[in-house]
Structure formats: C-alpha cells, structure tokens
Design a protein around this motif. Structure first.
Motif, mmCIF file in Angstrom:
data_model
loop_
_atom_site.group_PDB
_atom_site.id
_atom_site.type_symbol
_atom_site.label_atom_id
_atom_site.label_comp_id
_atom_site.label_asym_id
_atom_site.label_seq_id
_atom_site.Cartn_x
_atom_site.Cartn_y
_atom_site.Cartn_z
ATOM 1 N N ARG A 19 32.577 32.145 4.583
ATOM 2 C CA ARG A 19 32.964 33.319 4.959
ATOM 3 C C ARG A 19 32.292 34.335 6.365
ATOM 4 O O ARG A 19 33.098 34.983 6.836
ATOM 5 C CB ARG A 19 32.136 34.100 3.027
ATOM 6 C CG ARG A 19 32.818 35.568 3.604
ATOM 7 C CD ARG A 19 32.106 35.889 2.008
ATOM 8 N NE ARG A 19 31.847 37.332 2.258
ATOM 9 C CZ ARG A 19 33.168 38.256 2.032
ATOM 10 N NH1 ARG A 19 34.022 37.274 1.592
ATOM 11 N NH2 ARG A 19 33.311 39.940 1.777
ATOM 12 N N ALA A 148 33.261 35.744 -1.003
ATOM 13 C CA ALA A 148 31.644 35.567 -0.813
ATOM 14 C C ALA A 148 31.270 34.053 -1.844
ATOM 15 O O ALA A 148 31.951 34.707 -3.181
ATOM 16 C CB ALA A 148 31.421 36.648 -1.058
ATOM 17 N N CYS A 154 21.843 34.380 1.173
ATOM 18 C CA CYS A 154 22.453 35.686 1.843
ATOM 19 C C CYS A 154 21.159 37.329 1.791
ATOM 20 O O CYS A 154 21.665 37.549 2.313
ATOM 21 C CB CYS A 154 23.230 36.222 0.447
ATOM 22 S SG CYS A 154 25.109 35.146 -0.345
ATOM 23 N N CYS A 163 29.111 41.863 1.334
ATOM 24 C CA CYS A 163 29.347 40.655 0.533
ATOM 25 C C CYS A 163 28.930 40.690 -1.164
ATOM 26 O O CYS A 163 29.809 41.166 -2.350
ATOM 27 C CB CYS A 163 28.836 39.600 0.841
ATOM 28 S SG CYS A 163 29.807 38.868 2.508
ATOM 29 N N TRP A 164 27.545 42.335 -1.288
ATOM 30 C CA TRP A 164 27.168 42.965 -3.123
ATOM 31 C C TRP A 164 26.307 43.432 -3.288
ATOM 32 O O TRP A 164 26.512 43.749 -4.051
ATOM 33 C CB TRP A 164 25.870 41.569 -2.742
ATOM 34 C CG TRP A 164 25.936 40.321 -1.948
ATOM 35 C CD1 TRP A 164 26.294 38.541 -0.812
ATOM 36 C CD2 TRP A 164 27.341 38.799 -2.737
ATOM 37 N NE1 TRP A 164 26.946 38.188 -1.050
ATOM 38 C CE2 TRP A 164 27.762 37.556 -2.395
ATOM 39 C CE3 TRP A 164 27.520 39.017 -4.085
ATOM 40 C CZ2 TRP A 164 27.284 36.726 -3.109
ATOM 41 C CZ3 TRP A 164 28.258 37.878 -4.735
ATOM 42 C CH2 TRP A 164 28.408 37.071 -3.872
#
Ligand code: SF4
Length: 165
Positions: A19, A148, A154, A163-164
C-alpha cells in the motif's frame, strides 16, 4: 530489456508494505513528517557529511559512492528491516549493471549498530528484483491503493493516520 523507471525507495517499501508503494508512487504526501524519517535523515547527514559522494543517475536513483571504490553505500538507522535494505542496495547494483554496464559491490552501513554488511548481486537476487519491479509497476497502475494491512511497521509509518485514524 525493459527500462527501469522506479527508484530504490520503492523497492525498500515493496518489501514492507504494498500500500505504501502505491501512496508514495502516486505522490501522496503523509499528514506530517514522521519522526523516524527525520531521525534517519539526521543520522545520514552526521555520518556521511564528509565521506559521501552522492550521485543522482538518470533522475531515477540517488546513490552514495564510497570514495575511491566501486562500492555503493546505503545507510540505515537500524537492522530492523534488513531484508528490505539489502534488496534496496541490490537494486542499485542491478541498475548500475543493467543500465550502465558497471558492475559494483554494495555495502549496507548501520552506524548506530556499528555494522557493515556486504551485498552482492547474485542471479537469484536479479530474478527476484525483476519480479519485484514488474509487481511494483502493476501496483502503481492500480486505480486505488491496496487495502491497509496492519503490520508492525505501521506504528512508525508516516501514513499511519491516513490508514488507521
Ligand atoms: S500505515 Fe501500515 S498499512 Fe498504511 S501505508 Fe503504512 S505500513 Fe502500510
């Protein structure tokens, strides 16, 4: 032979997160500069200020040539992602061999751990790189980034908010 149009940074990320390859390859800026990236740059500057000779080749790759030797050096702040780092250096060796006809050796430098790791281009690594380059081109041609997937990296990734969050 197909022209090599990607850089070593994408190779490094390819072995960490597909990604991220897409996000970087599409010029998507992270929310803010990541502390780990800043630290890595700082170490690079301190360690190599007087020793390096940095070359940009074909606007594609930026490499550090160690003075007086046919050696490409790459500095990392830790050995945590060693396989990615080795493949990045191997990519530079591959590039120099295929595009410039100059065989070179590679050296991975990890000053904080006082480690120097030799990297050579074997036929197996060449085949692996060719497969990776093809796959990176496939990823970059996708309309959307790959989903993701949570991995240990990460926590330190510049895109973690994207992403999160
Ligand atoms: S936060 Fe994780 S999933 Fe997102 S780009 Fe970074 S490493 Fe990949």
């Amino acid at each position: 032979m197909q022209e090599i149009t990607i850089g070593g940074t994408l190779i490094w990320y390819y072995y960490i997160c597909k990604r991220e390859v897409w996000l970087i390859g599409h010029g998507i800026e992270p929310e803010q500069e990541n502390d780990y990236i800043a630290l890595g740059r700082h170490i690079h500057e301190i360690f190599y200020r007087r020793r390096k000779r940095e070359l940009t080749i074909d606007n594609t790759i930026k490499i550090d040539i160690l003075p007086g030797r046919k050696v490409i050096g790459e500095i990392k702040k830790s050995s945590r992602y060693l396989e990615s780092a080795k493949m990045q250096v191997a990519f530079y060796l591959y590039y120099m061999k295929k595009e410039k006809g100059v065989p070179m050796e590679g050296l991975l430098l990890i000053p904080e751990e006082r480690r120097r790791i030799k990297v050579s281009l074997t036929s197996e690594i060449e085949e692996e790189l060719e497969r990776a380059i093809e796959d990176i081109q496939r990823i970059l041609s996708m309309e959307r980034p790959p989903s993701a997937v949570k991995i240990p990296y990460c926590k330190r990734c510049a895109y973690r908010i994207m992403c999160w969050a």
